[in-house]
Enzyme design. Sequence first.
Site, PDB file in Angstrom:
ATOM      1  N   LYS A 152       0.867  -1.186   0.000  1.00 43.08           N
ATOM      2  CA  LYS A 152       0.000   0.000   0.000  1.00 43.08           C
ATOM      3  C   LYS A 152       0.905   1.238   0.000  1.00 43.08           C
ATOM      4  O   LYS A 152       1.261   1.768   1.054  1.00 43.08           O
ATOM      5  CB  LYS A 152      -0.898  -0.062   1.243  1.00 43.08           C
ATOM      6  CG  LYS A 152      -2.201   0.683   1.093  1.00 43.08           C
ATOM      7  CD  LYS A 152      -3.194   0.291   2.155  1.00 43.08           C
ATOM      8  CE  LYS A 152      -4.266   1.341   2.340  1.00 43.08           C
ATOM      9  NZ  LYS A 152      -5.149   1.552   1.205  1.00 43.08           N
TER      10      LYS A 152
HETATM   11  N1  PMP Z   1      -7.689  -2.618  -2.881  1.00 43.69           N
HETATM   12  C1  PMP Z   1      -7.173  -1.381  -2.793  1.00 43.69           C
HETATM   13  C2  PMP Z   1      -6.508  -0.783  -3.979  1.00 43.69           C
HETATM   14  C3  PMP Z   1      -7.280  -0.650  -1.589  1.00 43.69           C
HETATM   15  O1  PMP Z   1      -6.777   0.575  -1.500  1.00 43.69           O
HETATM   16  C4  PMP Z   1      -7.948  -1.244  -0.492  1.00 43.69           C
HETATM   17  C5  PMP Z   1      -8.073  -0.471   0.792  1.00 43.69           C
HETATM   18  N2  PMP Z   1      -6.949  -0.669   1.613  1.00 43.69           N
HETATM   19  C6  PMP Z   1      -8.449  -2.541  -0.630  1.00 43.69           C
HETATM   20  C7  PMP Z   1      -8.309  -3.202  -1.835  1.00 43.69           C
HETATM   21  C8  PMP Z   1      -9.105  -3.236   0.522  1.00 43.69           C
HETATM   22  O2  PMP Z   1      -8.139  -3.520   1.503  1.00 43.69           O
HETATM   23  P1  PMP Z   1      -8.508  -3.671   3.027  1.00 43.69           P
HETATM   24  O3  PMP Z   1      -9.612  -4.656   3.106  1.00 43.69           O
HETATM   25  O4  PMP Z   1      -7.254  -4.193   3.643  1.00 43.69           O
HETATM   26  O5  PMP Z   1      -8.900  -2.347   3.538  1.00 43.69           O
END
Ligand code: PMP
Length: 306
Positions: A152
């Site tokens: 991320k």
């Molecule tokens: N894909 C992307 C590109 C994201 O930014 C997120 C948000 N973090 C998610 C999927 C979902 O991830 P999470 O369930 O860990 O929040």
Amino acid sequence: MKNTVIWLDGALVPQKEASIPLTTHTLHYGSGAFEGIRCYATDNGPAVFRLSDHVERLLQSFSCFGAPFPWSKEAIEQAIIATIKANAFEDCYIRPIIFFGGESLLLSPKELSIHCAILVMDMDKYLGKEPIRMGISSVKRIHPESMPIHHKINGFYVNSILAFHDARSRGFDEALLLDHGGTIAEGSVANIFFVVDGVLITPSTTSILPGITRSTILSIAKELGIETRVETLPLEIIEKATEAFLCGTASEITPIKSIESKYFSAPGGMTQALHTEYQSAIRGKRKEPALMSRSWVTFVNGEGNL
Ligand code: PMP
């Protein structure tokens, strides 16, 4: 945004008093890592959902820059708890960010100072409570050989912004991004699931950020005896599916009403069942899957933590 107290490099400070130089490397090149975490009001006070997993991903994301992060995972977890307490939040969204300093604008940040900030804020369910309409964006998900897309990283979100704007300009609520092979990847900031003949199906991790919510849903579904499949998903799945939903920390479980001209039952029965279970899980009301090695819920006041 309220004038909250933030955690910056080891100290709690009023947000209004915190500042960083305009030469901050991360501002120019997107060279940072961040997380989106939620804290929920529970019967035992506020509790952070999957804190350890989020902080682990934060540190793993930052590790791609090959620079030593000066705090331990435990120190960041404690700092998040301290920031929530300092702001007396019950329900909140937590945004930790690791960024490089402004000592130089040379490309490699390896010699620069490393900083960490933790912000907390109110945040309603992202994309709202109603089922959404998605459009397939012409902006493709970043190629996994171009960037370590399992991390991320701040700069990656330009890809999400462009896809989101593209979908919005065509009148949709949210974008569905395809990968370079033309198969289904994910939403702009959320993963996607489909229901086909009672089976819950989601794309494999090749071209997506493997979400923590996605993993929560897969564990809950397995525990409920729902058949799950993780595989490469061609566009034809959209025609075959009777239900579809997005999932992410900010969007939780968001039923999809339509993708382009294909309509789904929204929310369908399986989406609703998973939503109910997810709501119990985030509030610590649900027995956690036996297979989990660590507790999902961390109570801010320490009571009830395993
Ligand atoms: N894909 C992307 C590109 C994201 O930014 C997120 C948000 N973090 C998610 C999927 C979902 O991830 P999470 O369930 O860990 O929040």
